[in-house]
Motif scaffolding. Structure first.
Motif, PDB file in Angstrom:
ATOM      1  N   GLN A 115      -7.729  -1.765   9.837  1.00 43.36           N
ATOM      2  CA  GLN A 115      -8.457  -2.949   9.390  1.00 43.36           C
ATOM      3  C   GLN A 115      -9.277  -3.603  10.509  1.00 43.36           C
ATOM      4  O   GLN A 115     -10.306  -4.204  10.241  1.00 43.36           O
ATOM      5  N   TYR A 116      -8.795  -3.532  11.738  1.00 46.44           N
ATOM      6  CA  TYR A 116      -9.459  -4.196  12.871  1.00 46.44           C
ATOM      7  C   TYR A 116      -9.676  -3.182  13.989  1.00 46.44           C
ATOM      8  O   TYR A 116      -8.883  -3.101  14.933  1.00 46.44           O
ATOM      9  N   ARG A 137       0.833  -1.191   0.000  1.00 46.15           N
ATOM     10  CA  ARG A 137       0.000   0.000   0.000  1.00 46.15           C
ATOM     11  C   ARG A 137       0.872   1.247   0.000  1.00 46.15           C
ATOM     12  O   ARG A 137       1.978   1.238   0.506  1.00 46.15           O
ATOM     13  N   GLU A 196       2.857  -0.393   8.619  1.00 48.67           N
ATOM     14  CA  GLU A 196       2.197  -1.486   7.911  1.00 48.67           C
ATOM     15  C   GLU A 196       2.677  -2.782   8.541  1.00 48.67           C
ATOM     16  O   GLU A 196       3.856  -3.120   8.475  1.00 48.67           O
ATOM     17  N   ASN A 207      -6.112   1.184  14.503  1.00 48.43           N
ATOM     18  CA  ASN A 207      -5.958   0.042  13.605  1.00 48.43           C
ATOM     19  C   ASN A 207      -6.992   0.191  12.499  1.00 48.43           C
ATOM     20  O   ASN A 207      -8.196   0.193  12.761  1.00 48.43           O
ATOM     21  N   CYS A 243      -8.971  -3.720  17.664  1.00 48.34           N
ATOM     22  CA  CYS A 243      -7.576  -3.850  18.095  1.00 48.34           C
ATOM     23  C   CYS A 243      -6.904  -2.490  18.303  1.00 48.34           C
ATOM     24  O   CYS A 243      -5.730  -2.425  18.660  1.00 48.34           O
ATOM     25  N   PRO A 274       1.949  -7.118   9.087  1.00 46.43           N
ATOM     26  CA  PRO A 274       1.614  -8.182   8.129  1.00 46.43           C
ATOM     27  C   PRO A 274       0.137  -8.246   7.726  1.00 46.43           C
ATOM     28  O   PRO A 274      -0.183  -8.571   6.589  1.00 46.43           O
ATOM     29  N   ASP A 275      -0.768  -7.913   8.648  1.00 45.08           N
ATOM     30  CA  ASP A 275      -2.189  -8.033   8.339  1.00 45.08           C
ATOM     31  C   ASP A 275      -2.991  -6.751   8.497  1.00 45.08           C
ATOM     32  O   ASP A 275      -4.221  -6.769   8.396  1.00 45.08           O
ATOM     33  N   CYS A 276      -2.332  -5.619   8.756  1.00 42.47           N
ATOM     34  CA  CYS A 276      -3.077  -4.375   8.957  1.00 42.47           C
ATOM     35  C   CYS A 276      -2.173  -3.156   8.860  1.00 42.47           C
ATOM     36  O   CYS A 276      -0.948  -3.285   8.836  1.00 42.47           O
ATOM     37  N   GLU A 277      -2.815  -1.991   8.817  1.00 45.57           N
ATOM     38  CA  GLU A 277      -2.113  -0.713   8.874  1.00 45.57           C
ATOM     39  C   GLU A 277      -2.564  -0.002  10.152  1.00 45.57           C
ATOM     40  O   GLU A 277      -3.724  -0.109  10.553  1.00 45.57           O
TER      41      GLU A 277
END
Length: 91
Positions: free
Chosen positions: A78-79, A2, A54, A76, A82, A56-59
């Motif tokens: 994406q989540y 990204r 960044e 977070n 979290c 592994p699974d989110c920014e």
């Protein structure tokens, strides 16, 4: 991979802190989160900084006070569940 936002703008609207990138991405709103105490935290900071990471699974966008040992809030993207208060893992 990204692309990193060029400029991050922060505004307080009706006692809420709003962040967005400029120019706005084609994706529109990436996350919308209500954070209790974030506006008060920003007003009290002596050296407010913004960080981006960044993972592994989110920014994550991190708003922190450099003068307070890098304490702040990690947004977070994406989540949202979290997102959390704590110390930035970078200097």
């Amino acid at each position: 991979m990204r692309s990193v936002p060029g400029v991050i703008l922060a505004n307080a609207i009706r006692r809420r802190c709003c962040l967005h990138t400029h120019p706005m991405s084609w994706r529109g709103v990436v996350t919308k989160q209500e954070v209790r105490g974030l506006g008060a935290f920003i007003q009290k900071t002596n050296n407010l900084r913004l960080g981006w990471a960044e993972l592994p699974d989110c920014e994550v966008i991190y708003l922190y006070d450099k003068a307070d040992g890098n304490y702040g809030y990690a947004v977070n993207l994406q989540y949202p569940s979290c997102s959390e208060w704590g110390y930035a893992p970078f200097a």
